[in-house]
Design a protein around this motif. Structure first.
Motif, PDB file in Angstrom:
ATOM      1  N   ILE A 317       0.890  -1.229  -0.080  1.00 32.85           N
ATOM      2  CA  ILE A 317      -0.088  -0.041  -0.294  1.00 32.85           C
ATOM      3  C   ILE A 317       0.830   1.482   0.143  1.00 32.85           C
ATOM      4  O   ILE A 317       1.524   1.346   0.966  1.00 32.85           O
ATOM      5  N   ASP A 318       0.555   2.127  -0.906  1.00 35.63           N
ATOM      6  CA  ASP A 318       1.133   3.348  -1.185  1.00 35.63           C
ATOM      7  C   ASP A 318       0.518   4.280  -0.396  1.00 35.63           C
ATOM      8  O   ASP A 318      -0.681   4.643  -0.630  1.00 35.63           O
ATOM      9  N   LYS A 319       1.100   4.835   0.712  1.00 35.87           N
ATOM     10  CA  LYS A 319       0.624   5.746   1.698  1.00 35.87           C
ATOM     11  C   LYS A 319      -0.255   6.931   1.052  1.00 35.87           C
ATOM     12  O   LYS A 319      -1.244   7.164   1.429  1.00 35.87           O
ATOM     13  N   LYS A 320       0.526   7.482  -0.150  1.00 37.77           N
ATOM     14  CA  LYS A 320       0.024   8.645  -0.718  1.00 37.77           C
ATOM     15  C   LYS A 320      -1.141   8.329  -1.553  1.00 37.77           C
ATOM     16  O   LYS A 320      -2.387   8.976  -1.582  1.00 37.77           O
ATOM     17  N   ARG A 321      -1.146   7.357  -2.316  1.00 40.62           N
ATOM     18  CA  ARG A 321      -2.197   6.914  -3.050  1.00 40.62           C
ATOM     19  C   ARG A 321      -3.424   6.318  -2.297  1.00 40.62           C
ATOM     20  O   ARG A 321      -4.555   6.606  -2.668  1.00 40.62           O
ATOM     21  N   GLN A 322      -3.206   5.673  -1.236  1.00 35.36           N
ATOM     22  CA  GLN A 322      -4.056   5.387  -0.373  1.00 35.36           C
ATOM     23  C   GLN A 322      -5.073   6.560   0.302  1.00 35.36           C
ATOM     24  O   GLN A 322      -5.893   6.288   0.216  1.00 35.36           O
ATOM     25  N   LYS A 323      -4.242   7.633   0.592  1.00 32.30           N
ATOM     26  CA  LYS A 323      -4.925   8.989   0.930  1.00 32.30           C
ATOM     27  C   LYS A 323      -5.601   9.549  -0.290  1.00 32.30           C
ATOM     28  O   LYS A 323      -6.762   9.877  -0.034  1.00 32.30           O
ATOM     29  N   GLN A 324      -5.106   9.491  -1.214  1.00 32.60           N
ATOM     30  CA  GLN A 324      -5.747  10.093  -2.486  1.00 32.60           C
ATOM     31  C   GLN A 324      -7.228   9.191  -2.779  1.00 32.60           C
ATOM     32  O   GLN A 324      -8.165   9.775  -3.088  1.00 32.60           O
ATOM     33  N   LEU A 325      -7.217   8.050  -2.537  1.00 29.90           N
ATOM     34  CA  LEU A 325      -8.235   7.085  -2.800  1.00 29.90           C
ATOM     35  C   LEU A 325      -9.416   7.424  -1.715  1.00 29.90           C
ATOM     36  O   LEU A 325     -10.629   7.503  -2.066  1.00 29.90           O
ATOM     37  N   GLU A 326      -9.094   7.486  -0.529  1.00 28.99           N
ATOM     38  CA  GLU A 326     -10.094   7.800   0.686  1.00 28.99           C
ATOM     39  C   GLU A 326     -10.724   9.256   0.253  1.00 28.99           C
ATOM     40  O   GLU A 326     -11.928   9.498   0.555  1.00 28.99           O
ATOM     41  N   GLN A 327      -9.829  10.166  -0.027  1.00 30.43           N
ATOM     42  CA  GLN A 327     -10.199  11.527  -0.492  1.00 30.43           C
ATOM     43  C   GLN A 327     -11.406  11.614  -1.751  1.00 30.43           C
ATOM     44  O   GLN A 327     -12.143  12.456  -1.811  1.00 30.43           O
ATOM     45  N   ALA A 328     -10.752  11.055  -2.718  1.00 32.31           N
ATOM     46  CA  ALA A 328     -11.585  10.687  -3.715  1.00 32.31           C
ATOM     47  C   ALA A 328     -13.210  10.294  -3.464  1.00 32.31           C
ATOM     48  O   ALA A 328     -14.200  10.770  -3.846  1.00 32.31           O
TER      49      ALA A 328
END
Length: 745
Positions: A317-328
């Motif tokens: 899990i990429d921490k930044k991409r995980q955050k992007q997905l949650e925010q999307a």
């Protein structure tokens, strides 16, 4: 025969008699019996020596065990688990007598009479260990207690022999009640619960003293396979097995005269409460840990192994991409929902899986609103249909098998099909006449146009042309699970079960030019005593590059000017497909860029106890939810952020198959529409009925489908009396389709 021959025969007989007599003298019954007794004495002597040598040890160091650490791919800590053991010791007197008896009835009916060991079971366990079959059952309650409290779970010969000796000594020096109390207080019941008090709270929300005999029988049955038998996560097979073991336990109690037969017959299965996730699992953390643990289970790092602690699990899990997905999801969906004031909004569940198509690494995952509030992961659940996101796999199979139409035309991008709504398929033993969205007919259309508009009648016929078994073979090779997978024309509409994780793997394989991609989430697992081989994310070529790249070229058209255009921006090149399942119970968008493959889904799930699938129609007051709406908009928002604002990468499409065009290029017409041109390239002008001004950042005002008021009359049955299809006519399932809805829905 002369006298000379007689003498020779007599000599041979004498020699044989002498030889056999020598063998008899060597293996006399006295010698054999002596050898046997000597062997027995040797074994007994060895056992006596072992018995004298092995003492009852101190309790093992469960209380001092280490925690397990779960990390993001960059090494930052996601969470820690196992800091302490969820256990509260209770006296046996606090446990109802009939509940005590459930454990004896389930595990060891001779417990109160035996000497603490089962020699046959132990011998069987030793043989299985020596033959490499690993840990086996057959131990007494005393042996299991000794293993849990004094020893380890290692399936070794030395541990098994120690267990035998210590069990004999414990049985001699301790009473049966002491052993039973120790057993039920140290056993692991699943859900992080060690001991009967923690188990009673975890499964029924009561103290051990308040358990009834039916609940006790379920907890006793759990001990055989805690993960497999937990009703909240058990498969159909697991549920069947635990019910059978629950009944077996109660029947044994009747046999032992601990339970009256009439009372037994009145008992019903005690369904446990929903699980309450452990602290530190809030938000998406629990979903990530759960996905990792499922993968680890398959790799041999089971729950028993993890409970010993000391592991560091690094996820992909990429921490930044995980955050992007949650925010999307928050921006494009959650911020538009009124979960408390709108009954439809309260049912909406979102799930997503994002994969690196070059490695198979799962770089981001969305399991639901909160693991503590919604325990079941929407990313990995398989109880909904992928709907028309399956249509590209039908085309892939047609290309891979060089299939032809009923007229003998090779199926390709420009091959023409009859797009008439409710047109019966030709060449199938299973009648099927699917209705297109809004009952719209298109006349002769290319495969490209059929994919752009997701025309049901075209792909139903294509399944027949390819052959349902061949379509299934291709789909399984790409990564779709063999779960409720029908070999019928209706499969064109995605009527099997598959998760966003499964479909992300299938689409990543297309993205990876036909080379198999298996999504995996655990990057590494480190422990001082164990090495770990991660899942192999990239496998063999399962379909040709030519077939995979052709499908990608078609799916580019869907995003550029078809039902998936809400996912289209100028910041990256993308391909994808929409999907909406029967009765609008699920809506999906599966798409990819050269660098990232992501599947986003919405599910309609009743918030009532027991759940159940419900329609998404009316989500955020936007009419019919569909794959080209919220899922595509979430996908676009996430992908833009995950790619750092965009990417210049382009699909490297080689040797794309254009197909044969033998029919005249006539314009497509419908009974209710004027003539319009039919494109033959991936840049098709055919688009869904959606406002041209709609963009991925505007998910709630419009939908690629017409409003509910334009919905046609319900589709007819495929064919009366056909199991599995007759009552499910058409099962339309895509981002542009009415999903078997009656008028007004």
């Amino acid at each position: 025969m002369g006298r000379a021959d007689a003498r020779r025969a007599q000599g041979r007989g004498a020699r044989r008699a002498a030889k056999s007599g020598g063998i008899r003298r060597l293996f006399t019954w006295r010698k054999m019996l002596g050898t046997f007794f000597g062997f027995c004495l040797l074994i007994m002597g060895a056992f006596v020596a072992l018995y004298m040598y092995v003492d009852i040890p101190k309790a093992n160091a469960l209380a001092e065990r280490q925690s397990n650490v779960y990390q993001y791919s960059d090494g930052t800590v996601l969470t820690r688990t196992g800091d302490g053991v969820n256990r509260q010791i209770v006296d046996l007197a606090e446990v109802p007598k009939e509940v005590q008896h459930t454990f004896v009835a389930a595990e060891n009916k001779t417990f109160y009479k035996d000497q603490g060991v089962d020699l046959k079971g132990t011998a069987r366990g030793l043989l299985n260990t020596l033959s490499g079959k690993g840990k086996q059952g057959g131990s007494t309650i005393t042996q299991q207690y000794v293993k849990n409290y004094y020893l380890t779970q290692d399936p070794t010969v030395s541990r098994k022999l120690k267990e035998l000796v210590i069990s004999l000594k414990v049985d001699q020096k301790r009473g049966k009640d002491y052993i039973l109390a120790g057993y039920i207080n140290t056993a692991y019941y699943g859900r992080g619960a060690s001991g009967i008090q923690a188990a009673a709270q975890a499964y029924y929300g009561v103290d051990a003293k308040d358990l009834n005999v039916s609940q006790g029988a379920y907890l006793a049955a759990l001990l055989q396979a805690p993960s497999q038998y937990d009703w909240a996560s058990a498969t159909d097979t697991g549920k069947k097995l635990v019910k059978e073991r629950w009944g077996y336990t109660l029947d044994n109690m009747v046999e032992m005269h601990w339970l009256d037969k009439a009372e037994r017959d009145k008992l019903t299965f005690p369904y446990p409460d929903k699980p309450k996730p452990a602290k530190g699992m809030e938000g998406q953390t629990g979903y990530l840990v759960e996905a990792a643990n499922k993968e680890l289970d398959k790799q041999g790092i089971t729950e028993d192994v993890r409970r010993a602690g000391g592991w560091t699990f690094t996820l992909n899990i990429d921490k930044k991409r995980q955050k992007q997905l949650e925010q999307a999801v928050d921006r494009q969906l959650e911020s538009k929902l009124d979960r408390k004031g709108n009954k439809v909004d309260a049912t909406v569940q979102a799930g997503a899986t994002s994969v690196d198509p070059k490695t198979g690494a799962v770089v981001a995952l969305y399991g639901g609103v909160d693991y503590v509030k919604h325990y079941y992961s929407n990313a990995t659940r398989r109880d909904y249909q992928p709907a028309s996101t399956f249509k590209p796999l039908v085309l892939a199979s047609a290309l891979e098998n060089e299939s032809k139409t009923q007229d003998g035309d090779l199926i390709g991008v420009n091959t023409r099909y009859d797009g008439t709504s409710k047109r019966p398929v030709v060449g199938s033993n299973t009648p099927f006449a699917p209705e297109n969205e809004d009952n719209q007919s298109y006349g002769d259309v290319t495969v490209q146009t059929a994919m752009n508009k997701s025309i049901n009648s075209v792909f139903a016929q294509m399944v027949v042309d390819v052959g349902p078994p061949e379509v299934k073979k291709t789909a399984l090779a790409l990564g779709v699970p063999d779960q409720n997978f029908p070999e019928r024309p209706a499969v064109s509409l995605g009527t099997m079960n598959a998760s966003t994780w499964d479909m992300a793997g299938a689409y990543a394989t297309l993205d990876n030019h036909g080379k198999k991609v298996t999504p995996f989430i655990v990057k590494s697992a480190k422990n001082r005593d164990r090495t770990y081989e991660p899942v192999k994310g990239i496998g063999d070529q399962v379909i040709s590059r030519k077939s995979a790249d052709t499908v990608t070229s078609v799916l580019k058209g869907v995003v550029d000017s078809g039902s998936g255009r809400a996912a289209n921006t100028s910041a990256y090149e993308a391909a994808g497909k929409t999907g909406t399942s029967e009765n609008n119970k699920a809506a999906l968008f599966a798409g990819y860029t050269p660098e990232l493959t992501t599947v986003v889904a919405l599910f309609g799930e009743s918030p009532k106890d027991g759940g159940g699938q419900v329609s998404l129609t009316g989500t955020a007051n936007s009419g019919r939810a569909n794959g080209g709406g919220f899922p595509a908009q979430i996908w676009a928002d996430y992908t833009l952020g995950a790619l750092g604002g965009g990417s210049s990468a382009r699909f490297d499409l080689q040797d794309v198959e254009r197909g044969e065009v033998t029919l005249p290029a006539s314009p497509s017409t419908t009974p209710s529409q004027s003539t319009s041109p039919d494109p033959s390239t991936s840049k098709s002008p055919d688009v869904p009925s959606q406002s041209p001004s709609e963009t991925p950042s505007q998910p709630t005002s419009q939908s690629p489908e017409p409003p509910p008021s334009q919905s046609p009359e319900p589709p007819p049955s495929e064919s009366p009396g056909l199991p599995g299809e007759g009552g499910d006519p058409g099962r339309p399932g895509n981002g542009n389709n009415v999903a078997n809805n009656p008028p007004g829905q």
